[in-house]
Motif scaffolding. Structure first.
Motif, PDB file in Angstrom:
ATOM      1  N   LYS A  88       0.851  -1.189   0.000  1.00 56.59           N
ATOM      2  CA  LYS A  88       0.000   0.000   0.000  1.00 56.59           C
ATOM      3  C   LYS A  88       0.886   1.237   0.000  1.00 56.59           C
ATOM      4  N   SER A  89       0.888   1.927  -1.131  1.00 52.40           N
ATOM      5  CA  SER A  89       1.817   3.025  -1.324  1.00 52.40           C
ATOM      6  C   SER A  89       1.060   4.305  -1.664  1.00 52.40           C
ATOM      7  N   GLY A  90       1.123   5.283  -0.762  1.00 55.72           N
ATOM      8  CA  GLY A  90       0.489   6.580  -1.011  1.00 55.72           C
ATOM      9  C   GLY A  90      -0.954   6.457  -1.464  1.00 55.72           C
ATOM     10  N   GLY A  91      -1.707   5.538  -0.847  1.00 58.13           N
ATOM     11  CA  GLY A  91      -3.130   5.412  -1.183  1.00 58.13           C
ATOM     12  C   GLY A  91      -3.378   4.479  -2.365  1.00 58.13           C
ATOM     13  N   GLU A  92      -2.321   4.084  -3.097  1.00 64.33           N
ATOM     14  CA  GLU A  92      -2.484   3.127  -4.207  1.00 64.33           C
ATOM     15  C   GLU A  92      -2.109   1.739  -3.713  1.00 64.33           C
ATOM     16  N   TRP A  93      -2.704   0.721  -4.330  1.00 62.83           N
ATOM     17  CA  TRP A  93      -2.306  -0.650  -4.023  1.00 62.83           C
ATOM     18  C   TRP A  93      -1.420  -1.165  -5.151  1.00 62.83           C
TER      19      TRP A  93
END
Ligand code: ADP
Length: 537
Positions: free
Chosen positions: A436-441
């Protein structure tokens, strides 16, 4: 209609009556090849049934196996289940503490093991006091001169003392027939108890053309072990269809497998990606080709598209990608095309078939968001994958805790997936492995699949590591192919333009080998421990 019950013994009875001469060939762990027929396997299963009854095995008792794929293990599947007891297949690749836990949790009364595992069971036995009798799956000549194993005897002696006269009882189809513990990739092993009914329905469903497509014309060799979700149901589907069965025993290396594929005319096989990656390397090294093998099922972990391409283009073997889990018997989906895909180029066809595939009747599924609401089948939205059906687990064996069912009766797989408008399900990750990176998966599977397409990469894993700015960022961990070199920069560059910018891994670490689970999956929990403390800005 008649109230006949669906029973495992019905399969071997059918095979013996209508395909009695069809062969079942095994490579024996103690050496040599054993050739038998379904008629003989049926007779020997009945001898085993008589032996078990004489030993006092009662309805519902667990009889365990620690064994490779052989005709004896096949006979145990039928003989144990046939009398109404439960055949508990144990994965010898688990840690000894897990094995002890499983044997005691299941309260196995008898334990059948291959010669290979004699040293292992001698270590386990003192911690497993409930096992009354240990049976060596070989002739008496292989019995050790001295052993502390209670009641030790040989399988062949056990059978030789018994008659082949036995009438399989008309058990209720909801009676338990076999037990398999999950490999515990993410938690303690948990027992999944299959019924005669679920096993029969599953065996029939996997035989269908758009599932595993089994026929009497096939020669089937399950490389996937019989201790791993009943070898994906093939020891049931092969006799049900009258297909010749070839069982590789302990010979799981590429050279031994290849020898059997060729000598027995195997047309169809099944196994996890690791097996096929090893075999591909072996085939390439020797410039070898298969003469009879035409297709193989790959599942258990995502099949890298590069593997599918190499098998199809270099070896003329079609890979059928399938998804499932111990809790789903295992088959849930298989990657077969629809009419609209006819006429696609080989590359475009593979792009569709690289997904985990379409639902097999009997294993319905949906994807849901955090709020439990169903997500659209647009191939983009991803969420928790839920499954239900007559061969999906309702609760774990003697778990004492609530199972993984939703309030409305769906099983939570723990996988994250998309479903496209044509119904093809694609696993993007295990929920615990998603980055989970900056709100993106970010899908670790996508990145791993791309990495192994690089010629210098033998194996790759991607894990999320902490990042102050993005909360998590992908780290690529790579095993180089022997004799080949590649730099971190070059590998990172390899992802450019192939995935969304935010998904590109930030760093690469090279290792000699990756940790694996007992079923050949990359052990991400261990990898996360190995790289604890690692962070990316
Ligand atoms: P365990 O859950 O103990 O590791 P299983 O063999 O039951 O053992 O594993 C099931 C899991 O394996 C699935 O939930 C999924 O995460 C993974 N899996 C199985 N087949 C595939 C596939 N074709 N692609 C991606 N993942 C897969």
């Amino acid at each position: 209609m008649m109230a006949d019950q669906l029973r495992v013994a019905g399969i071997i009875e059918h095979a013996a009556k209508w395909h009695g001469e069809t062969e079942i060939v095994s490579r024996l762990p103690e050496g040599g090849i054993h050739r038998g027929t379904y008629a003989q396997a049926h007779a020997r299963s009945k001898q085993l049934a008589n032996a078990l009854l004489r030993l006092g095995v009662a309805d519902g008792d667990r009889v365990a196996t620690i064994a490779w794929n052989t005709h004896r293990h096949f006979e145990l599947y039928y003989g144990v289940a046939g009398i109404g007891a439960v055949c508990h297949t144990i994965n010898p690749r688990l840690f000894p503490e897990q094995l002890v836990y499983i044997i005691n949790h299941a309260e196995d009364r008898l334990l059948f093991f291959d010669l290979t595992f004699l040293p292992l069971v001698e270590k386990l036995a003192p911690a497993c006091p409930k096992v009354e009798k240990w049976v060596l799956m070989a002739g008496p000549e292989y019995l050790p001169a001295a052993s502390a194993l209670p009641g030790l005897c040989s399988y062949e002696d056990l059978l030789a003392a018994e008659s082949t006269d036995y009438e399989w009882p008309m058990l209720d189809e909801n009676t338990a027939c076999s037990l398999c513990y999950t490999s515990g990739t993410t938690a303690e092993p948990k027992g999944v108890l299959y019924s005669h009914r679920s096993t029969l329905l599953h065996a029939m469903a996997i035989s269908l053309p758009d599932a595993l497509n089994c026929s009497a014309l096939d020669v089937i060799m399950p490389v996937v072990p019989m201790f791993h979700v009943n070898a994906w149901g093939l020891p049931y589907a092969a006799p049900l269809n009258g297909a010749k069965l070839v069982l590789p025993g302990a010979g799981m290396d590429a050279a031994s497998l290849y020898e059997l594929f060729e000598s027995e005319g195997v047309t169809f096989s099944a196994g996890v990606p690791t097996i096929w990656l090893g075999l591909l390397q072996f085939m390439r090294e020797g410039g070898r080709q298969f003469t009879s093998l035409r297709r193989t099922v790959v599942g258990g972990s995502a099949c890298p598209p590069a593997l599918m391409k190499a098998f199809e283009e270099e070896l003329g073997v079609t890979i059928m990608h399938a998804w499932g889990m111990t809790e789903t018997s295992p088959l849930g989906t298989a990657g077969h095309l629809k009419p609209k895909h006819q006429g696609l180029s080989p590359a475009d066809s593979r792009a569709v078939r690289a997904k985990q595939g379409r639902v097999v009747f009997g294993a319905d599924m949906k994807i849901v968001g955090d709020d439990g609401q169903a997500l659209p089948h647009d191939g983009v939205a991803f969420g928790d994958l839920l499954v239900r059906g007559p061969w999906v687990v309702a609760d774990y064996f003697r778990s004492g805790t609530p199972g993984e069912l939703t309030a409305d009766g769906w099983f939570r797989t723990g996988d994250v997936a998309t479903i496209d408008p044509d119904g093809f399900m694609q696993i993007t990750d295990r929920s615990k492995d998603v980055i989970k990176s900056g709100g993106e998966w970010i899908s670790s599977i996508d990145l791993e699949n791309l990495a192994v397409a690089h010629p210098a990469v033998a194996e790759a894993a991607v894990i999320g590591v902490p990042s102050a700015k993005w909360s998590e960022r992908p780290l690529l961990v790579v095993v180089r192919r022997p004799g080949m070199d590649v730099s971190a920069e070059e590998l990172l560059g390899f992802f450019k333009g192939k995935v969304a910018k935010f998904s590109e891994p930030d760093a690469v670490e090279f290792v000699e080998q990756l940790p694996h689970t007992a079923t050949g999956k990359i052990l991400k929990t261990q990898l996360r421990k190995d790289f604890a403390g690692y962070s990316i800005a």
